[in-house]
Design an enzyme around this catalytic site. Structure first.
Site, PDB file in Angstrom:
ATOM      1  N   GLU A 226       0.623 -19.963   0.351  1.00  9.69           N
ATOM      2  CA  GLU A 226      -0.083 -19.998  -0.937  1.00  9.69           C
ATOM      3  C   GLU A 226      -0.335 -21.435  -1.389  1.00  9.69           C
ATOM      4  O   GLU A 226       0.558 -22.283  -1.312  1.00  9.69           O
ATOM      5  CB  GLU A 226       0.758 -19.243  -1.987  1.00  9.69           C
ATOM      6  CG  GLU A 226      -0.053 -18.353  -2.883  1.00  9.69           C
ATOM      7  CD  GLU A 226      -0.748 -17.203  -2.134  1.00  9.69           C
ATOM      8  OE1 GLU A 226      -1.961 -17.326  -1.870  1.00  9.69           O
ATOM      9  OE2 GLU A 226      -0.082 -16.204  -1.839  1.00  9.69           O
TER      10      GLU A 226
ATOM     11  N   THR B 227      -1.963 -23.532   0.054  1.00 10.02           N
ATOM     12  CA  THR B 227      -2.007 -24.422   1.215  1.00 10.02           C
ATOM     13  C   THR B 227      -3.442 -24.730   1.628  1.00 10.02           C
ATOM     14  O   THR B 227      -3.673 -25.705   2.338  1.00 10.02           O
ATOM     15  CB  THR B 227      -1.291 -23.755   2.407  1.00 10.02           C
ATOM     16  OG1 THR B 227      -1.796 -22.420   2.517  1.00 10.02           O
ATOM     17  CG2 THR B 227       0.211 -23.713   2.198  1.00 10.02           C
ATOM     18  N   ASP B 228      -4.400 -23.902   1.175  1.00  9.81           N
ATOM     19  CA  ASP B 228      -5.772 -24.064   1.715  1.00  9.81           C
ATOM     20  C   ASP B 228      -6.378 -25.412   1.343  1.00  9.81           C
ATOM     21  O   ASP B 228      -6.869 -26.137   2.208  1.00  9.81           O
ATOM     22  CB  ASP B 228      -6.688 -22.875   1.377  1.00  9.81           C
ATOM     23  CG  ASP B 228      -6.882 -22.567  -0.093  1.00  9.81           C
ATOM     24  OD1 ASP B 228      -6.190 -23.180  -0.940  1.00  9.81           O
ATOM     25  OD2 ASP B 228      -7.729 -21.706  -0.409  1.00  9.81           O
TER      26      ASP B 228
ATOM     27  N   GLY C  43      -9.486  -9.356 -11.514  1.00  4.43           N
ATOM     28  CA  GLY C  43      -8.428 -10.052 -12.265  1.00  4.43           C
ATOM     29  C   GLY C  43      -7.030  -9.752 -11.768  1.00  4.43           C
ATOM     30  O   GLY C  43      -6.049 -10.063 -12.434  1.00  4.43           O
TER      31      GLY C  43
ATOM     32  N   GLY D  10      -5.915 -10.800  -8.726  1.00  2.05           N
ATOM     33  CA  GLY D  10      -5.551 -11.763  -7.683  1.00  2.05           C
ATOM     34  C   GLY D  10      -5.854 -11.251  -6.282  1.00  2.05           C
ATOM     35  O   GLY D  10      -5.268 -11.711  -5.309  1.00  2.05           O
ATOM     36  N   LEU D  11      -6.786 -10.298  -6.175  1.00  5.62           N
ATOM     37  CA  LEU D  11      -7.123  -9.730  -4.868  1.00  5.62           C
ATOM     38  C   LEU D  11      -8.499 -10.210  -4.389  1.00  5.62           C
ATOM     39  O   LEU D  11      -9.119  -9.602  -3.532  1.00  5.62           O
ATOM     40  CB  LEU D  11      -7.075  -8.200  -4.926  1.00  5.62           C
ATOM     41  CG  LEU D  11      -5.728  -7.605  -5.361  1.00  5.62           C
ATOM     42  CD1 LEU D  11      -5.795  -6.083  -5.427  1.00  5.62           C
ATOM     43  CD2 LEU D  11      -4.590  -8.048  -4.437  1.00  5.62           C
TER      44      LEU D  11
ATOM     45  N   SER E 175     -11.552 -10.490  -5.965  1.00  8.00           N
ATOM     46  CA  SER E 175     -12.789  -9.776  -6.279  1.00  8.00           C
ATOM     47  C   SER E 175     -13.961 -10.759  -6.292  1.00  8.00           C
ATOM     48  O   SER E 175     -15.088 -10.388  -5.956  1.00  8.00           O
ATOM     49  CB  SER E 175     -12.673  -9.061  -7.623  1.00  8.00           C
ATOM     50  OG  SER E 175     -12.379  -9.987  -8.640  1.00  8.00           O
TER      51      SER E 175
ATOM     52  N   ASP F  56     -10.043 -17.334   0.336  1.00  9.78           N
ATOM     53  CA  ASP F  56     -10.536 -16.003  -0.027  1.00  9.78           C
ATOM     54  C   ASP F  56     -11.790 -15.628   0.765  1.00  9.78           C
ATOM     55  O   ASP F  56     -11.924 -14.499   1.245  1.00  9.78           O
ATOM     56  CB  ASP F  56     -10.825 -15.954  -1.532  1.00  9.78           C
ATOM     57  CG  ASP F  56      -9.626 -16.408  -2.354  1.00  9.78           C
ATOM     58  OD1 ASP F  56      -8.502 -16.373  -1.818  1.00  9.78           O
ATOM     59  OD2 ASP F  56      -9.818 -16.809  -3.507  1.00  9.78           O
TER      60      ASP F  56
HETATM   61  C1  GLA Z   1      -6.845 -18.575  -5.163  1.00 11.20           C
HETATM   62  C2  GLA Z   1      -7.891 -19.503  -4.571  1.00 11.20           C
HETATM   63  C3  GLA Z   1      -7.623 -19.765  -3.092  1.00 11.20           C
HETATM   64  C4  GLA Z   1      -6.182 -20.186  -2.843  1.00 11.20           C
HETATM   65  C5  GLA Z   1      -5.212 -19.240  -3.558  1.00 11.20           C
HETATM   66  C6  GLA Z   1      -3.799 -19.712  -3.474  1.00 11.20           C
HETATM   67  O1  GLA Z   1      -6.958 -17.300  -4.604  1.00 11.20           O
HETATM   68  O2  GLA Z   1      -9.174 -18.941  -4.728  1.00 11.20           O
HETATM   69  O3  GLA Z   1      -8.535 -20.724  -2.611  1.00 11.20           O
HETATM   70  O4  GLA Z   1      -5.984 -21.525  -3.216  1.00 11.20           O
HETATM   71  O5  GLA Z   1      -5.540 -19.091  -4.928  1.00 11.20           O
HETATM   72  O6  GLA Z   1      -3.325 -19.655  -2.164  1.00 11.20           O
END
Ligand code: GLA
Length: 361
Positions: A15, A17-18, A102, A104-105, A107, A151
């Site tokens: 998490e 890390t991107d 909303g 965190g998946l 959308s 994402d």
């Molecule tokens: C959100 C962001 C992603 C990523 C995550 C955390 O989903 O859109 O780019 O940074 O948080 O891992």
């Protein structure tokens, strides 16, 4: 009429890390957004959504700032496609979605990737990395959210029974077999129904902290830091904790992949629980509510649990032996009731296919 579907995602581990050019291991979800596009000879794209009444007209020469709200993701894709030299035709775009908003998946990535697929389906094929970057640019520069590539890559590259090992420095995606059900293990998604507030500002603050820590360490990104490197050169103690999360989280992604490859879901679960602790104590992106969900699942016999996604709300994911999934669900529900929190929604899920054309009969 062109129909294109794009899924939401959960991140199994890795998490924040991107944007630090590290590693993550997401799966695409079965829930998806579908964009149905009827091209027409006009300079306007008219967008309808099943979630909202009315329609939004987007001019094809739209610029950041013109459109706000959910339609900004669509307008952003139009803008970013054209900015990258891809022609876009006007017409009508109808959106339907089963991806929770909303929670965190992702959308938003599902919306961007479905739109992008539908709008470009009749032109030359765009490779998935290019598509992900265009969708990310829509989100960063049109919507104004400084997010990474996690994402969009998840939504575009998803595969049934596979997780995706993403290397964000090299921008490569390696499918990793991920089929806990076959090993008698269930992956639960627990929606807290807590929608994050001020999350945008917190997200940007984490990003800035990581960049400062990388500068203090004299590296281009925290990806370059190994688990046994000293973080002493990081001047600010908060930045140092943020950096420690990223460095340890990158290592956990690799350990998790090794555990899953060995079908050792108990070890994978322990890594999830460690990841949650790191997000709680070092990165400070969880909430007492999410901590209570994760802790109650583990106390009731889950292999492990962690918040997934950007933080401050949304969902907790749990790996649990299938014969204990019912009792873990009950325990989390009781813990939420006793803690005065809203009843959670608990669903078993699995890795599903990524974005693509929907064949209509
Ligand atoms: C959100 C962001 C992603 C990523 C995550 C955390 O989903 O859109 O780019 O940074 O948080 O891992």
């Amino acid at each position: 009429m062109i129909s294109w579907a794009a899924p939401g995602r959960i991140n199994l581990i890795g998490e924040h890390t991107d944007y630090n050019l590290g590693f993550a291991l997401p799966i695409a979800l079965p829930e998806r957004t579908i964009a149905r596009f009827a091209p027409a000879d006009t300079d306007v794209l008219t967008v309808h959504s099943d979630h909202l009444d009315g329609a939004v007209d987007i001019r094809l020469d739209t610029r950041p700032g013109d459109v706000e709200g959910w339609a900004a993701y669509v307008a952003g894709v139009v803008w970013a496609l054209r900015a990258a030299g891809h022609p876009v035709t006007g017409g009508t775009l109808r959106l339907t979605s089963t991806v929770l908003i909303g929670a965190g998946l992702s959308s938003s990535a599902a919306l961007e990737c479905a739109t992008l697929g539908a709008l470009t389906a009749s032109g030359p094929e765009l490779d998935r990395i290019t598509s992900a970057r265009i969708a990310q640019r829509a989100e960063n520069e049109y919507v104004g959210a400084p997010t990474g590539l996690l994402d969009q890559l998840s939504s575009l590259f998803g595969e049934p029974r596979r997780a995706l090992l993403i290397d964000f420095r090299d921008v490569t995606v390696e499918p990793v077999p991920f089929d806990p059900e076959a090993a008698g293990v269930t992956l639960l998604v627990i929606n807290s129904h807590a929608v994050h507030e001020h999350a945008g500002g917190e997200y940007a603050a984490r990003r800035t902290s990581c960049e400062r820590a990388a500068r203090d360490l004299g590296v281009a990104s925290l990806r370059e830091v190994c688990a046994d490197d000293s973080l002493d050169p990081v001047r600010d103690p908060v930045d140092a904790r943020r950096a420690r999360h990223i460095v340890t989280e990158n290592a956990r992604v690799h350990d998790f992949v090794a555990a899953v490859r060995a079908s050792d879901f108990a070890a994978a679960g322990r890594l999830m629980t460690e990841s949650h602790a790191s997000m709680r104590d070092d990165f400070e992106i969880t909430t007492p509510h999410l901590d209570a969900i994760a802790a109650s699942a583990v106390a009731a016999g889950a292999f492990g649990a962690r918040m997934t996604g950007g933080g401050f709300g949304g969902c907790v994911i749990v790996l649990v032996p299938t014969d204990r999934a019912g009792s873990v669900t009950d325990a989390v529900e009781v813990a939420m009731r006793d803690g005065g929190y809203r009843a959670p929604t608990v669903t078993a899920t699995h890795a599903a296919a990524g974005a693509g054309r929907v064949r209509t009969a």
